[in-house]
Design a protein around this motif. Structure first.
Motif, PDB file in Angstrom:
ATOM      1  N   SER A  16      -6.890  11.025   2.902  1.00 40.87           N
ATOM      2  CA  SER A  16      -8.323  11.326   2.965  1.00 40.87           C
ATOM      3  C   SER A  16      -9.074  10.257   3.735  1.00 40.87           C
ATOM      4  O   SER A  16      -9.721  10.509   4.737  1.00 40.87           O
ATOM      5  N   GLY A  17      -8.949   9.014   3.240  1.00 41.95           N
ATOM      6  CA  GLY A  17      -9.836   7.964   3.703  1.00 41.95           C
ATOM      7  C   GLY A  17     -11.091   8.018   2.855  1.00 41.95           C
ATOM      8  O   GLY A  17     -11.518   9.106   2.423  1.00 41.95           O
TER       9      GLY A  17
ATOM     10  N   GLU B   5      -3.193  10.265   7.160  1.00 43.33           N
ATOM     11  CA  GLU B   5      -4.143   9.693   6.200  1.00 43.33           C
ATOM     12  C   GLU B   5      -4.538  10.784   5.218  1.00 43.33           C
ATOM     13  O   GLU B   5      -5.090  11.809   5.614  1.00 43.33           O
TER      14      GLU B   5
ATOM     15  N   ASP C   3       0.830  -1.182   0.000  1.00 41.72           N
ATOM     16  CA  ASP C   3       0.000   0.000   0.000  1.00 41.72           C
ATOM     17  C   ASP C   3       0.878   1.250   0.000  1.00 41.72           C
ATOM     18  O   ASP C   3       0.417   2.355   0.105  1.00 41.72           O
TER      19      ASP C   3
ATOM     20  N   HIS D 170      -1.828  11.248  -3.419  1.00 39.33           N
ATOM     21  CA  HIS D 170      -2.643  10.495  -2.459  1.00 39.33           C
ATOM     22  C   HIS D 170      -1.930  10.187  -1.152  1.00 39.33           C
ATOM     23  O   HIS D 170      -2.419   9.351  -0.387  1.00 39.33           O
TER      24      HIS D 170
ATOM     25  N   ASN E 127     -12.192  13.525  -1.851  1.00 35.01           N
ATOM     26  CA  ASN E 127     -12.671  12.247  -2.394  1.00 35.01           C
ATOM     27  C   ASN E 127     -14.171  12.071  -2.190  1.00 35.01           C
ATOM     28  O   ASN E 127     -14.793  12.741  -1.363  1.00 35.01           O
TER      29      ASN E 127
END
Ligand code: KOT
Length: 838
Positions: free
Chosen positions: A670-671, A668, A286, A372, A479
């Motif tokens: 966005s998530g 993070e 990831d 990202h 997002n």
């Protein structure tokens, strides 16, 4: 040609075969079973039935697909080309039935054949062509573009083996090869006629052409064929069906002859295997993979195939490539496809004779870049040696881009030489690297982050210099997720309840969920909402029982769910510290009045990420103890759902009371799971990280459980010399928990098992778990208290759903269209007839 199918010089392509009434569907289904699969119903397997149904559905969307492509070709429309190394599109059958609006007819048709539609839908093996959020986002965006009638092509890689299947053996993750193609894939169509060739390796040489112009050519030492496999992406109740075009690498036919002639049979076969390796397997990380040649080959391979494909499409209707950037918007899904900047330059200059300046203008106009991640270790870079040996021409082009760019930098900052090394596309601080994010930034006209906070931090931190230099390029695009999959398909109970009150327009206009707000105060609606939640929790409870053999209570227990890739920054282990804290409270006072909780985890760890795998083991080990301790009396349950993927996630989001979004602030980007949960009426416990910030703004502070350090406090504490030991030694409950893990309470067979995890927390704690522990526990206590008041909890749950409308991927796509792509919707007419060929 059969006369019945012709009408003058036109072919009727939709006939009674593709009707959508129950009888026609039934007939088509048995025809497909017989003619496409070669089976009588008596001997057909469940998979045969699934395949026959999939073909039946595919037949019904083909006309829309062909009409869409024809419309785009004829009308010179601007097309979005989404460049992504990953797509997690999930299973297709259920989604296509919904989008075609034929669920009920098909349900009846298969029932009349003695089958159950849900069983057949469950039979589908999903294409796991991605790792997590980034790949799933690409899929949501494909869905929204089709639904909004935006012409789009998704370009990517057809990995033969997608993300591994996860099994849990004695609490450990075990990886199993994902053979997703083993029973065939009814949704894809190979388009061998659109095969392209891609070069690799070799060298370059310069020459003067017939007009005495200085030119360069690349002489690769091997070539690979790219064969496109197309999957239709149909919009919701619209005629637009866009294409997901994934490339498979094949050996060129010509290449093994020479080896054959000299009798080197094995050498020839070897080389074939080598070429085909390029699209063999998805890298299961990831975070980026540094230094793996095959990974760079994958990236270049799919990007080169895609750009060649776009150029071919363009030249089918245009005289030259001058207006390429007016007819294509290419979006780079992170830096994985950013080699496209150099490849488009090469194609324009070396193949299509453009001069540098014009090629550069076209390139910048075409590309835009989405970042990202804020994790510094996740910024992609390739060593010059590797890069130059695989892509010698591209390295030259990158040097030239850099030379011109640094010239600008010198003019802009005349007295600051440090700027040159900071901005350079080449990292020369140690071993030399190509910095892919820098290439993406200079080669694109737009750069965006994926949530407000993330974009802010990009501007302040990771891409600060670029922001100072071209502020106008930067935008935020928070997002979004598609309500078609994440509500309509995954949560039919909720869909029905919402629709009973406000109609079904919300499915394409998600902001209309607002109309639910007044019902939050309606006791009847609250009751119905609670019952609905109970029903979906029961559905998940049954699955858990079946899959994990653990009995959980959907009626009184709070479903506290933490599903996502396993990573230290996502802090699944902070959740575990809370579980152990509650366990200790019960052990000290077995009659304590405690709100029952079911802790549900799911997620894969990168196979080489030792600490993440140890976290999975820890979750399962704590589960073993807690689930089987008679003192607990079932009030706490810990469940790890194996093999978390799109299919397995669908029943999970609807069933959550509480959504865990507890990453260290600033980590993070966005998530998107956070959005799926809240849309389905879960309350969130979360930090001010990624899109949590905006979710909290939308749903209201009083309907969100906030805890933890803020991003700036995290960096401040770090810069002042964070010492986790201080938190450990000054907090008794925390110390007890940590000591229990160290002492082997949860690993009696190997007391040192979790030492690496404990040591990392005590001596380093990169992600500040100990600093956030108390705030998290206090917040969880507030959650439990709030859950005791079911009525108010239900009210908060309704308000979460009602206020989450802006997190639709439709909204996100509209923003991309307006602010970055300059692309308009193009409605597709359903033509009964198309022009016959010849
Ligand atoms: C992976 C490697 C390099 C750079 C970025 C990634 C990456 C980022 N993979 N997934 N992400 C996630 O993308 C999602 C969609 O934008 C975000 O919601 C999430 O926060 C990212 O972690």
């Amino acid at each position: 040609m059969n006369d019945n199918l012709t009408n003058g010089n036109q072919i009727q392509i939709e006939d009674d075969r593709t009707g959508i009434d129950v009888q026609t569907l039934k007939r088509a289904f048995s025809d497909n079973l017989f003619y496409a699969l070669g089976k009588f119903p008596e001997i057909a397997t469940k998979n045969d039935f699934y395949m026959a149904l999939a073909y039946t559905v595919r037949d019904r969307l083909l006309r829309r697909w062909l009409n869409s492509q024809e419309t785009y070709l004829k009308q010179d429309v601007k097309i979005v080309c989404y460049f992504s190394a990953e797509y997690l599109i999930g299973p297709q059958l259920g989604k296509n039935l919904i989008n075609l609006a034929i669920v009920e007819q098909v349900r009846q048709a298969v029932e009349e054949c003695g089958l159950n539609l849900d069983d057949l839908i469950e039979q589908e093996e999903e294409p796991g062509l991605g790792n997590g959020g980034l790949g799933r986002l690409a899929a949501c965006y494909m869905d929204s573009m089709a639904t909004l009638n935006i012409p789009a092509i998704g370009y990517g890689i057809r990995y033969e083996f997608g993300i591994f299947d996860q099994e849990i053996c004695e609490g450990w993750q075990v990886e199993i090869t994902d053979k997703w193609l083993r029973y065939g894939n009814p949704w894809e169509i190979p388009r061998t006629e659109a095969t392209v060739e891609v070069g690799l390796g070799g060298y370059t040489e310069s020459f003067y052409d017939e007009n005495n112009r200085y030119r360069v050519r690349w002489l690769p030492d091997r070539t690979v064929k790219g064969v496109p496999y197309d999957t239709p992406i149909l919009g919701y109740k619209t005629n637009t069906a866009n294409t997901l075009r994934l490339w498979k690498a094949e050996a060129p036919e010509s290449f093994n002859f020479q080896a054959f002639n000299v009798g080197d049979y094995y050498g020839a076969v070897n080389e074939k295997t080598y070429s085909e390796n390029i699209t063999k397997v998805l890298y299961p990380n990831d975070e980026p993979i540094q230094g793996k040649q095959l990974r760079l080959e994958q990236q270049f391979f799919f990007v080169s195939c895609s750009l060649q494909d776009m150029i071919r499409l363009h030249l089918a209707t245009q005289e030259n490539l001058d207006n390429f950037g007016e007819l294509f918007a290419a979006q780079l899904n992170d830096t994985h496809p950013s080699i496209g900047v150099a490849e488009l330059m090469r194609l324009l200059m070396d193949v299509h004779d453009y001069e540098w300046e014009q090629a550069w203008e076209i390139t910048q106009k075409t590309f835009a870049y989405t970042n990202h991640t804020l994790l510094p270790e996740a910024l992609e870079k390739w060593s010059l040696g590797l890069f130059g040996s695989l892509l010698p021409r591209h390295l030259e082009i990158i040097y030239e881009i850099n030379r011109r760019f640094l010239h600008e930098i010198r003019t802009h900052y005349p007295n600051d030489v440090s700027k040159l090394s900071n901005f350079s596309l080449i990292d020369e601080t140690g071993e030399k690297y190509v910095r892919m994010a820098h290439l993406a930034c200079v080669g694109s006209h737009a750069i965006n982050g994926v949530a407000d906070l993330h974009t802010q931090l990009l501007k302040q931190d990771v891409l600060r210099g670029f922001y100072e230099l071209f502020p106008e390029k930067f935008t935020n695009k928070t997002n979004g997720v598609t309500p078609r999959r994440w509500i309509v398909l995954s949560n039919p109970e909720l869909t029905e309840l919402i629709t009973s009150k406000i109609g079904d327009n919300w499915i394409t206009h998600l902001e209309e969920l607002q109309q639910l707000e007044p019902f939050a105060d309606d006791p009847n609606f609250r009751n119905a909402w609670r019952q609905m939640k109970q029903q979906v929790k029961t559905r998940l409870a049954r699955r858990i029982e079946k899959r994990c053999g653990i009995t959980v209570d959907p009626n009184y227990s709070l479903f506290d769910i933490h599903v996502k890739r396993i990573h230290e920054y996502k802090r699944q282990h902070l959740n575990v510290l809370h579980i152990i804290t509650l366990y200790n409270r019960i052990k000290k006072n077995p009659n304590i009045d405690i709100v029952p909780r079911t802790f549900i985890f799911g997620g894969k760890a990168a196979p080489s990420y030792f600490m993440a795998k140890l976290i999975i083991k820890l979750i399962n080990s704590v589960g073993e103890v807690v689930n089987n301790d008679p003192d607990v009396r079932g009030r706490l349950k810990v469940v790890f759902i194996p093999d978390y993927n799109v299919t397995n996630s669908q029943p999970v989001y609807p069933a959550a009371d509480l959504s865990e979004q507890i990453s260290t602030a600033g980590k993070e980007a966005s998530g998107t799971g956070n959005m799926k949960f809240s849309l389905n009426g879960a309350l969130t416990i979360g930090t001010l990280d990624g899109a949590n910030v905006e979710i909290r703004q939308q749903v209201g502070e009083e309907n969100f459980f906030l805890f933890g350090l803020k991003a700036e406090e995290v960096s401040q504490m770090k810069s002042q010399g964070y010492n986790p030991w201080e938190f450990y030694s000054s907090n008794e409950a925390l110390r007890e928990v940590i000591d229990q893990i160290s002492s082997g309470l949860f690993s009696p067979e190997e007391s040192n098992l979790f030492k690496p995890l404990v040591d990392s927390l005590l001596y380093h704690d990169e992600y500040m778990l100990l600093a956030d522990y108390q705030s998290y526990i206090d917040c969880q206590d507030r959650v439990s208290e709030a859950f005791r008041d079911w009525d108010n909890w239900t009210r908060m749950s309704i308000l979460n759903t009602a206020r989450m409308g802006i997190f639709s991927s439709d909204r996100a796509i509209r923003e991309y269209c307006q602010d970055i792509w300059n692309v308009q919707a193009v409605p597709v007419k359903l033509e009964d007839y198309v022009q016959a060929k010849g």
